[in-house]
Design a protein around this motif. Structure first.
Motif, PDB file in Angstrom:
ATOM      1  N   PRO A 147      48.458  58.348  63.777  1.00 25.91           N
ATOM      2  CA  PRO A 147      47.957  57.673  64.994  1.00 25.91           C
ATOM      3  C   PRO A 147      47.781  58.617  66.182  1.00 25.91           C
ATOM      4  O   PRO A 147      46.856  58.446  66.986  1.00 25.91           O
ATOM      5  CB  PRO A 147      49.033  56.615  65.263  1.00 25.91           C
ATOM      6  CG  PRO A 147      49.613  56.322  63.925  1.00 25.91           C
ATOM      7  CD  PRO A 147      49.602  57.635  63.186  1.00 25.91           C
ATOM      8  N   HIS A 148      48.634  59.640  66.300  1.00 22.86           N
ATOM      9  CA  HIS A 148      48.502  60.585  67.404  1.00 22.86           C
ATOM     10  C   HIS A 148      47.210  61.403  67.265  1.00 22.86           C
ATOM     11  O   HIS A 148      46.430  61.537  68.211  1.00 22.86           O
ATOM     12  CB  HIS A 148      49.724  61.506  67.451  1.00 22.86           C
ATOM     13  CG  HIS A 148      49.737  62.412  68.632  1.00 22.86           C
ATOM     14  ND1 HIS A 148      50.077  61.984  69.897  1.00 22.86           N
ATOM     15  CD2 HIS A 148      49.424  63.719  68.748  1.00 22.86           C
ATOM     16  CE1 HIS A 148      49.974  62.986  70.735  1.00 22.86           C
ATOM     17  NE2 HIS A 148      49.580  64.061  70.067  1.00 22.86           N
ATOM     18  N   GLN A 149      46.976  61.914  66.041  1.00 19.81           N
ATOM     19  CA  GLN A 149      45.730  62.661  65.797  1.00 19.81           C
ATOM     20  C   GLN A 149      44.525  61.747  65.969  1.00 19.81           C
ATOM     21  O   GLN A 149      43.473  62.159  66.454  1.00 19.81           O
ATOM     22  CB  GLN A 149      45.740  63.235  64.377  1.00 19.81           C
ATOM     23  CG  GLN A 149      46.790  64.299  64.135  1.00 19.81           C
ATOM     24  CD  GLN A 149      46.978  64.592  62.646  1.00 19.81           C
ATOM     25  OE1 GLN A 149      46.888  63.698  61.803  1.00 19.81           O
ATOM     26  NE2 GLN A 149      47.236  65.851  62.322  1.00 19.81           N
ATOM     27  N   MET A 150      44.703  60.497  65.550  1.00 26.55           N
ATOM     28  CA  MET A 150      43.613  59.530  65.641  1.00 26.55           C
ATOM     29  C   MET A 150      43.207  59.320  67.104  1.00 26.55           C
ATOM     30  O   MET A 150      42.020  59.205  67.411  1.00 26.55           O
ATOM     31  CB  MET A 150      44.061  58.203  65.024  1.00 26.55           C
ATOM     32  CG  MET A 150      43.005  57.129  65.048  1.00 26.55           C
ATOM     33  SD  MET A 150      41.588  57.557  63.996  1.00 26.55           S
ATOM     34  CE  MET A 150      40.507  56.191  64.370  1.00 26.55           C
ATOM     35  N   SER A 151      44.186  59.287  68.007  1.00 20.34           N
ATOM     36  CA  SER A 151      43.846  59.036  69.407  1.00 20.34           C
ATOM     37  C   SER A 151      42.985  60.172  69.959  1.00 20.34           C
ATOM     38  O   SER A 151      42.029  59.937  70.694  1.00 20.34           O
ATOM     39  CB  SER A 151      45.119  58.842  70.238  1.00 20.34           C
ATOM     40  OG  SER A 151      45.823  60.053  70.379  1.00 20.34           O
ATOM     41  N   PHE A 152      43.284  61.415  69.560  1.00 19.02           N
ATOM     42  CA  PHE A 152      42.463  62.541  70.012  1.00 19.02           C
ATOM     43  C   PHE A 152      41.099  62.543  69.326  1.00 19.02           C
ATOM     44  O   PHE A 152      40.069  62.790  69.971  1.00 19.02           O
ATOM     45  CB  PHE A 152      43.183  63.865  69.747  1.00 19.02           C
ATOM     46  CG  PHE A 152      44.204  64.190  70.791  1.00 19.02           C
ATOM     47  CD1 PHE A 152      43.821  64.740  72.004  1.00 19.02           C
ATOM     48  CD2 PHE A 152      45.546  63.925  70.576  1.00 19.02           C
ATOM     49  CE1 PHE A 152      44.760  65.026  72.976  1.00 19.02           C
ATOM     50  CE2 PHE A 152      46.496  64.202  71.542  1.00 19.02           C
ATOM     51  CZ  PHE A 152      46.099  64.753  72.747  1.00 19.02           C
ATOM     52  N   ALA A 153      41.105  62.248  68.012  1.00 14.22           N
ATOM     53  CA  ALA A 153      39.850  62.247  67.263  1.00 14.22           C
ATOM     54  C   ALA A 153      38.891  61.200  67.831  1.00 14.22           C
ATOM     55  O   ALA A 153      37.702  61.455  68.031  1.00 14.22           O
ATOM     56  CB  ALA A 153      40.138  61.983  65.789  1.00 14.22           C
ATOM     57  N   PHE A 154      39.438  60.037  68.104  1.00 18.45           N
ATOM     58  CA  PHE A 154      38.631  58.947  68.649  1.00 18.45           C
ATOM     59  C   PHE A 154      38.003  59.350  69.988  1.00 18.45           C
ATOM     60  O   PHE A 154      36.806  59.148  70.231  1.00 18.45           O
ATOM     61  CB  PHE A 154      39.519  57.711  68.831  1.00 18.45           C
ATOM     62  CG  PHE A 154      38.882  56.621  69.622  1.00 18.45           C
ATOM     63  CD1 PHE A 154      38.068  55.693  69.002  1.00 18.45           C
ATOM     64  CD2 PHE A 154      39.082  56.537  70.999  1.00 18.45           C
ATOM     65  CE1 PHE A 154      37.464  54.690  69.743  1.00 18.45           C
ATOM     66  CE2 PHE A 154      38.475  55.540  71.734  1.00 18.45           C
ATOM     67  CZ  PHE A 154      37.666  54.615  71.105  1.00 18.45           C
ATOM     68  N   SER A 155      38.820  59.944  70.861  1.00 18.42           N
ATOM     69  CA  SER A 155      38.320  60.313  72.196  1.00 18.42           C
ATOM     70  C   SER A 155      37.263  61.407  72.100  1.00 18.42           C
ATOM     71  O   SER A 155      36.331  61.459  72.907  1.00 18.42           O
ATOM     72  CB  SER A 155      39.489  60.761  73.072  1.00 18.42           C
ATOM     73  OG  SER A 155      40.472  59.734  73.125  1.00 18.42           O
ATOM     74  N   GLU A 156      37.401  62.293  71.095  1.00 19.35           N
ATOM     75  CA  GLU A 156      36.380  63.331  70.870  1.00 19.35           C
ATOM     76  C   GLU A 156      35.081  62.726  70.349  1.00 19.35           C
ATOM     77  O   GLU A 156      33.990  63.113  70.772  1.00 19.35           O
ATOM     78  CB  GLU A 156      36.896  64.350  69.846  1.00 19.35           C
ATOM     79  CG  GLU A 156      37.898  65.304  70.427  1.00 19.35           C
ATOM     80  CD  GLU A 156      37.532  66.768  70.181  1.00 19.35           C
ATOM     81  OE1 GLU A 156      38.461  67.563  70.143  1.00 19.35           O
ATOM     82  OE2 GLU A 156      36.342  67.117  70.030  1.00 19.35           O
ATOM     83  N   VAL A 157      35.216  61.798  69.399  1.00 19.80           N
ATOM     84  CA  VAL A 157      34.017  61.156  68.860  1.00 19.80           C
ATOM     85  C   VAL A 157      33.274  60.434  69.980  1.00 19.80           C
ATOM     86  O   VAL A 157      32.043  60.516  70.101  1.00 19.80           O
ATOM     87  CB  VAL A 157      34.400  60.185  67.718  1.00 19.80           C
ATOM     88  CG1 VAL A 157      33.252  59.239  67.399  1.00 19.80           C
ATOM     89  CG2 VAL A 157      34.808  60.978  66.480  1.00 19.80           C
ATOM     90  N   LEU A 158      34.016  59.745  70.833  1.00 19.69           N
ATOM     91  CA  LEU A 158      33.379  59.022  71.932  1.00 19.69           C
ATOM     92  C   LEU A 158      32.656  59.979  72.887  1.00 19.69           C
ATOM     93  O   LEU A 158      31.622  59.630  73.464  1.00 19.69           O
ATOM     94  CB  LEU A 158      34.431  58.189  72.669  1.00 19.69           C
ATOM     95  CG  LEU A 158      33.894  57.029  73.489  1.00 19.69           C
ATOM     96  CD1 LEU A 158      33.026  56.092  72.648  1.00 19.69           C
ATOM     97  CD2 LEU A 158      35.051  56.242  74.094  1.00 19.69           C
ATOM     98  N   ALA A 159      33.170  61.194  73.035  1.00 16.31           N
ATOM     99  CA  ALA A 159      32.477  62.185  73.871  1.00 16.31           C
ATOM    100  C   ALA A 159      31.092  62.488  73.291  1.00 16.31           C
ATOM    101  O   ALA A 159      30.116  62.641  74.039  1.00 16.31           O
ATOM    102  CB  ALA A 159      33.306  63.466  73.979  1.00 16.31           C
ATOM    103  N   HIS A 160      31.013  62.558  71.967  1.00 12.65           N
ATOM    104  CA  HIS A 160      29.700  62.810  71.344  1.00 12.65           C
ATOM    105  C   HIS A 160      28.797  61.587  71.477  1.00 12.65           C
ATOM    106  O   HIS A 160      27.598  61.727  71.725  1.00 12.65           O
ATOM    107  CB  HIS A 160      29.896  63.206  69.878  1.00 12.65           C
ATOM    108  CG  HIS A 160      30.556  64.552  69.713  1.00 12.65           C
ATOM    109  ND1 HIS A 160      31.901  64.736  69.905  1.00 12.65           N
ATOM    110  CD2 HIS A 160      30.042  65.777  69.440  1.00 12.65           C
ATOM    111  CE1 HIS A 160      32.201  66.012  69.730  1.00 12.65           C
ATOM    112  NE2 HIS A 160      31.092  66.667  69.456  1.00 12.65           N
ATOM    113  N   VAL A 161      29.375  60.404  71.320  1.00 11.43           N
ATOM    114  CA  VAL A 161      28.585  59.174  71.464  1.00 11.43           C
ATOM    115  C   VAL A 161      28.024  59.067  72.885  1.00 11.43           C
ATOM    116  O   VAL A 161      26.824  58.851  73.086  1.00 11.43           O
ATOM    117  CB  VAL A 161      29.447  57.934  71.123  1.00 11.43           C
ATOM    118  CG1 VAL A 161      28.743  56.651  71.541  1.00 11.43           C
ATOM    119  CG2 VAL A 161      29.771  57.911  69.626  1.00 11.43           C
TER     120      VAL A 161
END
Ligand SMILES: [Zn+2]
Ligand SMILES: [Zn+2]
Length: 347
Positions: free
Chosen positions: A309-323
């Motif tokens: 879940p910790h890695q997921m929170s960073f991954a999600f925020s990075e993906v949203l930056a691309h979106v």
């Protein structure tokens, strides 16, 4: 941070300094390293000859290990010359963590951007501020599960465990300023995307670039959208900064970064980082061409390994930056939500 393995760079100092030791990377510029309790296990700190002492760039994380290494440095390799002032590149805990302690312990003026100073103070004043319903709703609306939402909205508490309180007074530095340190003149640059108004220093006479986390040799710095600025475009700002560095600084500049090794090859590395993000954008675009996707749906398109879940929170925020970047560019559009989850498609 995503691991990259470029081979187009050259590394004039291939062995980093051991804890408590220094390496002179240019006349009167010392490189030291402090450990970090993370997968990225170190941060670079640079000391710049400032006449009768040393100007310090970045402080390290706020823990006892880093404190005792600073004490050992000033009584060991740096003995006989005082510390004169402390410059902090940005508000991330590996750089600003010990700044408050260091400034007080050695009576140093603290120089930093206003955004970094206020950003750090803001978390200190209200570490739970992101755990408010509008911010929770933002993550849930973008498809993040409740557990990961709980982690990402309470990160302020973790931050304060790694950061000592800042002094009440600082000296603001701004892009376009010139800083005289010892006999050198440094242009103050700032770059967004990884952290707002991150400060970098460039000495044109000697082609020395203190890059902080903006350009690293083998990893791509984290670029994330946060709930407080949900439509923000940090990736657009990051790419703008990389393009400016490629345009304004010569490629035979010695890059002195916040992590990993000093290197030559600024233009090549900036180009690789731009290509890396374009590659991610293309993968997201491809996925959204076949069906509407939420930001959370797109995480496995970019991150192929299982994430806690910790890695997921960073991954999600990075993906949203691309979106968000591609929405700004007109390459993606928001479409009708499904079950309350926001979704994007290609136009
Ligand atoms: Zn950083
Ligand atoms: Zn860093």
């Amino acid at each position: 941070m995503d691991v990259k393995t470029p081979d187009s760079l050259t590394y004039p100092f291939p062995t980093p300094p051991a804890p408590g030791e220094t390496i002179e990377v240019a006349p009167g510029i010392l490189w030291i390293r402090m450990p970090l309790p993370f997968r990225l296990n170190h941060v670079n700190i640079f000391l710049i000859d400032d006449g009768d002492g040393w100007t310090v760039l970045d402080a390290g994380i706020g823990n006892d290990t880093t404190r005792s290494l600073w004490e050992a440095l000033v009584t060991g390799p740096l003995a006989g010359r005082r510390l004169t002032r402390l410059i902090v590149s940005h508000y991330h805990p590996d750089h600003i963590g010990l700044a408050g302690w260091l400034a007080q312990r050695f009576d140093l003026p603290l120089l930093m951007s206003q955004t970094s100073f206020l950003g750090c103070i803001n978390i200190s004043l209200s570490p739970g501020a992101l755990d408010a319903q509008p911010y929770r709703d933002f993550y849930l609306r973008n498809g993040l599960d409740a557990k990961t939402t709980g982690i990402v909205t309470t990160q302020g508490h973790g931050y304060l465990k790694m950061v000592t309180p800042l002094p009440p007074i600082f000296n603001r530095i701004v892009a376009g300023d010139e800083l005289c340190i010892g006999g050198r003149t440094f242009a103050v640059l700032s770059g967004d995307g990884h952290a707002p108004e991150q400060i970098m220093l460039y000495c044109a006479a000697e082609k020395l670039f203190l890059a902080a986390d903006q350009v690293l040799a083998k990893i791509s710095p984290n670029v994330s959208v946060w709930a407080v600025d949900p439509l923000g475009n940090p990736l657009g700002l990051y790419l703008r900064s990389l393009n400016a560095l490629r345009r304004d600084l010569p490629t035979d500049t010695l890059v002195l970064p916040g992590h990993q090794l000093p290197f030559y090859g600024l233009h090549e590395r900036s180009g690789e980082l731009i290509a890396h993000h374009e590659h991610r954008c293309a993968a997201i675009e491809e996925s959204c061409r076949t069906a509407p996707r939420s930001a959370a749906d797109l995480v496995p398109v970019i991150f192929h390994h299982p994430l806690d879940p910790h890695q997921m929170s960073f991954a999600f925020s990075e993906v949203l930056a691309h979106v968000n970047y591609m929405v700004h560019e007109g390459r993606l559009i928001w479409t009708e939500p499904a079950n309350g989850i926001a979704r994007i498609v290609t136009p």
